[in-house]
Scaffold this active site. Structure first.
Site, mmCIF file in Angstrom:
data_model
loop_
_atom_site.group_PDB
_atom_site.id
_atom_site.type_symbol
_atom_site.label_atom_id
_atom_site.label_comp_id
_atom_site.label_asym_id
_atom_site.label_seq_id
_atom_site.Cartn_x
_atom_site.Cartn_y
_atom_site.Cartn_z
ATOM 1 N N HIS A 65 5.831 -17.725 -3.201
ATOM 2 C CA HIS A 65 5.703 -18.348 -1.867
ATOM 3 C C HIS A 65 6.311 -17.459 -0.779
ATOM 4 C CE1 HIS A 65 4.944 -22.073 -4.204
ATOM 5 N NE2 HIS A 65 5.931 -21.618 -4.943
ATOM 6 N N SER A 109 0.842 4.904 18.270
ATOM 7 C CA SER A 109 0.255 4.059 19.299
ATOM 8 C C SER A 109 0.030 4.895 20.555
ATOM 9 C CB SER A 109 1.194 2.895 19.604
ATOM 10 O OG SER A 109 0.942 2.374 20.890
#
Ligand code: ARG
Length: 457
Positions: free
Chosen positions: A157, A278
Site C-alpha cells: 500500500h 527543464s
C-alpha cells in the site's frame, strides 16, 4: 493510367482518395526483405515442382535477389499506386526481368503471402526482443549482486511494511522478465508455422511442395487449414499481449524509480546521461526515461486493444481490415525494444543511496511483525501477539517513538512474555536475516536466486 496488377476486370482507374486510403506501402514496405525471401522460396519451389519452367524460376530468383540488394541499400522508390509491398515487389520484378515476372504469383495469393511475411518478420523480432530482455536481466542481476546487502523498506500500500534487501527487490523484476521471456518464446512456437500455400483461402489447384518452402524459410511446420491460415492473426495478438505485459512490468518499475528519485525519498540518483533538464527551472534533473517508459506502456496496451478489436467481427477468411494489423505491430515492436534498451541503460548507471534506504527501512514500525513472531516463539498464539504488538505501536504513535526507541520495560508492559534480548530481534538486519525460508529476503536466499539467475542467462 498505370495499370493495376489486378486491373483486368476494371474499366475505370481508382479514385485518388481511394488509392490513398487503401494503400499500405507507406508502412508495409518495412516487410520488403521478408517478402522477397518468401517469394524466392516460392519461386524455387514452383520451378522444382515443374509448375513453372525451371529456367523462368531461376530468372525470377535472380531478379528478386537484385531487388533484395536494392532494398538493403535503400535505393528502392516505392509506388503508392501499386498499393502494397507485395505488388511493389512484383512491379519491380517486371521492370527487372520483363514478362517472366508474371509467373511468380502462380499458386499463391497476397492473403497467404502477407501473413507469411509477418510471421518471418515476427520470428526475427521475437528473437531480438528476447535478447533485449536478457540484457536487462543481466543488468538486474549485476545490480542485485552489487547491492545484495543494502536494506530498504519493503512496501505494501506504499506504506512501510517489512525491511527487505535491495538485491531481493531488484530480483523481483528479474523473475517478471523471466516470465516475459517465456511468453515470447511460447508465442514463437505458434508464429513458426508456414501459411504460404493456402492461396486466397481455399488452397491451390497446383501440386506445390509446402514442406520444401517451410524448410527453405526455416519454418518448423506448415499450417493445416487454408482458411484458418489466411484469417489467423492470433500470433500477433499473442505477441502484443506478451509485449504489453513486458511494458506493464517496466512501467511499474518506472513508477518505483520515479518515486525513489524524488527529493522526499532520495533512494536513487539517476545518471546525467539518462535524465533531462527543464527549460525554465535550472535546478531540475528529471527521470524522463522512466516517465516515458511508463507513458509508452499505454501505446502498447492500446496496440493490443486495437488488434483484438480489429479481429472480433471478422467472418472467415481474409478481410481487408487485417491490413490494419501492421501499424500496431510495428509500433509495439519499436516501443518495447527501445524501452528495454533505455531501461537497461538507466538501471546500469543508477546509484542507490544506501544510508538513506537503510535509515528509512527501520522507520514506521517496520519490524513490528518480527516482535509478533518473537512472542509466538515464546508460546503466544499469533493473533494475541498481533494484538499486543498493535497496542505497543499505538503507544509509540502517541508518544512519538519508533520501536527501536523503546526500553525493555516499555516493551514488557505490552508484551510481558518478550525476552530481555528482544531488542536485537527488532533491528532491520535481524528482520531481514530471519526471513530465510525459500524465496525470502534473507541474504542466503537472495544469493541463491542470483546464482540460479546467472545459470539461466
Ligand atoms: N496489403 C494487404 C494486407 O496487408 C495484403 C493482402 C491484400 N489482399 C487482398 N486481397 N486485397 O492485408
Amino acid at each position: 493510367m498505370a495499370k493495376k496488377l489486378w486491373g483486368g476486370r476494371f474499366s475505370k482507374s481508382t479514385d485518388k482518395a481511394v488509392e490513398a486510403f487503401t494503400e499500405s506501402i507507406s508502412f508495409d514496405s518495412r516487410l520488403i526483405e521478408h517478402d522477397i525471401k518468401g517469394s524466392i522460396a516460392h519461386a524455387k519451389m514452383l520451378g522444382k515442382c515443374g509448375i513453372i519452367p525451371e529456367d523462368d524460376a531461376r530468372k525470377i530468383v535472380q531478379g528478386l535477389r537484385s531487388i533484395l540488394d536494392d532494398a538493403i541499400s535503400g535505393s528502392i522508390k516505392f509506388d503508392a499506386s501499386a498499393e502494397d509491398v507485395h505488388m511493389n515487389v512484383e512491379k519491380l520484378l517486371f521492370e527487372k526481368i520483363g514478362d517472366i515476372a508474371g509467373r511468380l504469383h502462380t499458386a499463391r495469393s497476397r492473403n497467404d503471402q502477407v501473413c507469411t511475411d509477418i510471421r518471418l518478420f515476427l520470428k526475427d523480432e521475437i528473437t531480438r526482443t528476447v535478447g533485449l530482455i536478457r540484457d536487462l536481466q543481466k543488468v538486474l542481476v549485476d545490480q542485485a549482486e552489487k547491492n545484495a546487502e543494502v536494506i530498504l523498506p519493503g512496501y505494501t500500500h506504499l506504506q512501510h511494511a517489512q525491511p527487505v534487501l535491495l538485491g531481493h527487490h531488484l530480483m523481483a523484476y528479474f523473475w517478471m522478465l523471466e516470465r516475459d521471456k517465456g511468453r515470447m518464446l511460447d508465442c514463437l512456437k505458434r508464429v513458426d508455422v508456414l501459411p504460404l500455400g493456402s492461396g486466397a483461402l481455399a488452397g491451390t489447384t497446383f501440386s506445390i511442395d509446402r514442406k520444401m518452402v517451410a524448410q527453405s524459410l526455416g519454418f518448423a511446420a506448415v499450417s493445416d487449414n487454408s482458411m484458418d491460415s489466411v484469417a489467423d492473426r492470433d500470433f500477433i495478438s499473442e505477441f502484443l499481449s506478451a509485449a504489453a505485459i513486458i511494458m506493464v512490468h517496466l512501467s511499474r518499475f518506472s513508477e518505483e524509480i520515479i518515486i525513489w528519485n524524488t527529493s522526499e525519498f532520495k533512494f536513487v540518483d539517476l545518471d546525467d546521461s539518462v535524465t533531462t533538464g527543464s527549460s525554465i527551472m535550472p535546478q531540475k534533473k528529471n527521470p524522463d526515461v522512466a516517465e516515458l517508459v511508463r507513458g509508452k506502456s499505454a501505446r502498447v496496451i492500446g496496440d493490443l486493444m486495437s488488434l483484438l478489436t480489429l479481429q472480433k467481427g471478422l467472418p472467415m477468411a481474409y478481410n481487408r481490415d487485417l491490413q490494419e494489423d501492421k501499424e500496431p505491430l510495428f509500433d509495439t515492436v519499436d516501443t518495447v525494444q527501445l524501452s528495454l534498451t533505455v531501461f537497461a541503460l538507466m538501471l546500469e548507471t543508477a546509484k542507490f543511496n544506501v544510508p538513506r534506504m537503510h535509515a528509512a527501512a527501520g522507520e514506521a514500525y517496520s519490524t513490528a511483525t518480527d516482535l509478533a513472531d518473537h512472542l509466538v516463539r515464546k508460546g503466544i498464539p499469533f493473533r494475541s501477539a498481533h494484538e499486543q504488538v498493535g497496542s505497543l505501536v499505538a503507544y509509540c504513535v502517541e508518544n512519538n517513538k519508533e520501536l527501536f526507541d523503546l526500553t525493555i520495560d516499555e516493551i514488557h508492559r505490552f508484551a510481558p512474555e518478550s525476552a530481555d534480548d528482544v531488542a536485537s530481534a527488532l533491528t532491520v538486519e535481524a528482520s531481514v536475516a530471519a526471513r530465510s525460508a525459500t524465496g525470502g529476503t534473507a541474504l542466503s536466499e537472495v544469493k541463491r536466486q542470483i546464482e540460479k539467475a546467472r545459470e539461466m542467462i
